[in-house]
Design an enzyme around this catalytic site. Structure first.
Site, PDB file in Angstrom:
ATOM      1  N   ASP A  14       0.864  -1.171   0.000  1.00  0.00           N
ATOM      2  CA  ASP A  14       0.000   0.000   0.000  1.00  0.00           C
ATOM      3  C   ASP A  14       0.908   1.231   0.000  1.00  0.00           C
ATOM      4  OD1 ASP A  14      -2.384   1.571   0.331  1.00  0.00           O
ATOM      5  OD2 ASP A  14      -1.868   1.767   2.438  1.00  0.00           O
ATOM      6  N   ASP A  16      -0.076   5.078   1.033  1.00  0.00           N
ATOM      7  CA  ASP A  16      -0.231   6.023   2.136  1.00  0.00           C
ATOM      8  C   ASP A  16      -0.181   5.301   3.482  1.00  0.00           C
ATOM      9  OD1 ASP A  16      -0.759   8.147   0.266  1.00  0.00           O
ATOM     10  OD2 ASP A  16      -2.757   7.317   0.020  1.00  0.00           O
TER      11      ASP A  16
END
Length: 248
Positions: A14, A16
């Site tokens: 991922d 953020d």
């Protein structure tokens, strides 16, 4: 290898909160967006204004989800349903897309003003994974993923990208559905069981668990280790550097 089971051949990260320190920027943009919307609605209806909680509300309803899903999920928690509208809706439109577009305007402004910093431990891990011959992709709900990677200076450490633009073009379901992570595995030429998922969002670890990936690593930046495990993380670290330290 690198704190992962021996059969792992690829890493799906991922963006953020895992690779870059932009989760707090997104939380701030969501708060400004939702608070303005909720205040207008409270003034119009003569009801009490209850602000968006950038901690609990962000984690439970928004973090890791596609932008429009975040709008729908949070507003549903407040008993509010908006018309969908279209992606071209202006940021002042009281539609799902309009609210989402307002948030996107704000987050881009904050990124321009504040810049983007990667997590040092994540950069070290990306380099170690590259040097160990592991395939690497970023899997993000953000349509701004490419710009953030460039701003953070880590684009060259990732081989493939699945982001909000990919999701719309290919009609993929967003997290917590596993579709985007499964797409990342396909791009890297591996089976889900051969890939590790790295996630800080509850919706993201749910997606990794639902996709039957080889291991789901929860990255706990905000003190939610138990929740990450409950939602599907096989192991939890506070920084990816911990996985490197285990190898020493």
């Amino acid at each position: 290898m690198l704190g992962l089971p021996d059969h792992i051949r690829a890493c799906l990260f991922d963006l953020d909160g895992v690779l870059t320190q932009t989760a707090k920027v997104h939380a701030a943009a969501w708060k400004e967006t939702f608070d303005a919307f909720l205040r207008r609605r409270a003034d119009r209806d003569g009801t009490a204004f209850v602000p968006f909680d950038a901690g609990e509300d962000y984690d439970d309803y928004v973090d890791g989800r596609p932008r429009e899903d975040g709008v729908r999920t949070f507003l549903a928690s407040r008993g509010v349903e908006l018309p969908e509208g279209t992606p071209e809706d202006g940021p002042d439109s009281e539609t799902v897309h309009g609210v989402g577009n307002r948030k996107n305007e704000l987050v881009l402004r904050l990124i321009r003003e504040q810049g983007v910093e990667p997590y040092e431990g994540s950069v070290a891990y990306l380099r170690a994974a590259r040097d160990a011959g592991l395939r690497r992709a970023v899997v993000s709900s953000s349509a701004n993923c490419h710009d953030v990677l460039v701003a953070a200076g880590i684009e060259d450490l990732l081989e493939e990208r699945v982001d909000g633009i990919t999701r719309r073009e290919q009609g993929l379901r967003g997290k917590p559905a596993p579709d985007t992570y499964l797409a990342g595995a396909r791009l890297l030429g591996v089976e889900p069981a051969e890939a590790a998922v790295f996630e800080d969002a509850l919706a993201g670890v749910e997606a990794g668990h639902a996709g039957h990936f080889g291991v789901v690593v929860g990255v706990d930046r905000v003190g939610q280790s138990a929740e990450l495990r409950r939602h599907g993380a096989d192991l939890v670290v506070t920084d990816l550097a911990q996985l490197l330290e285990e190898q020493r």
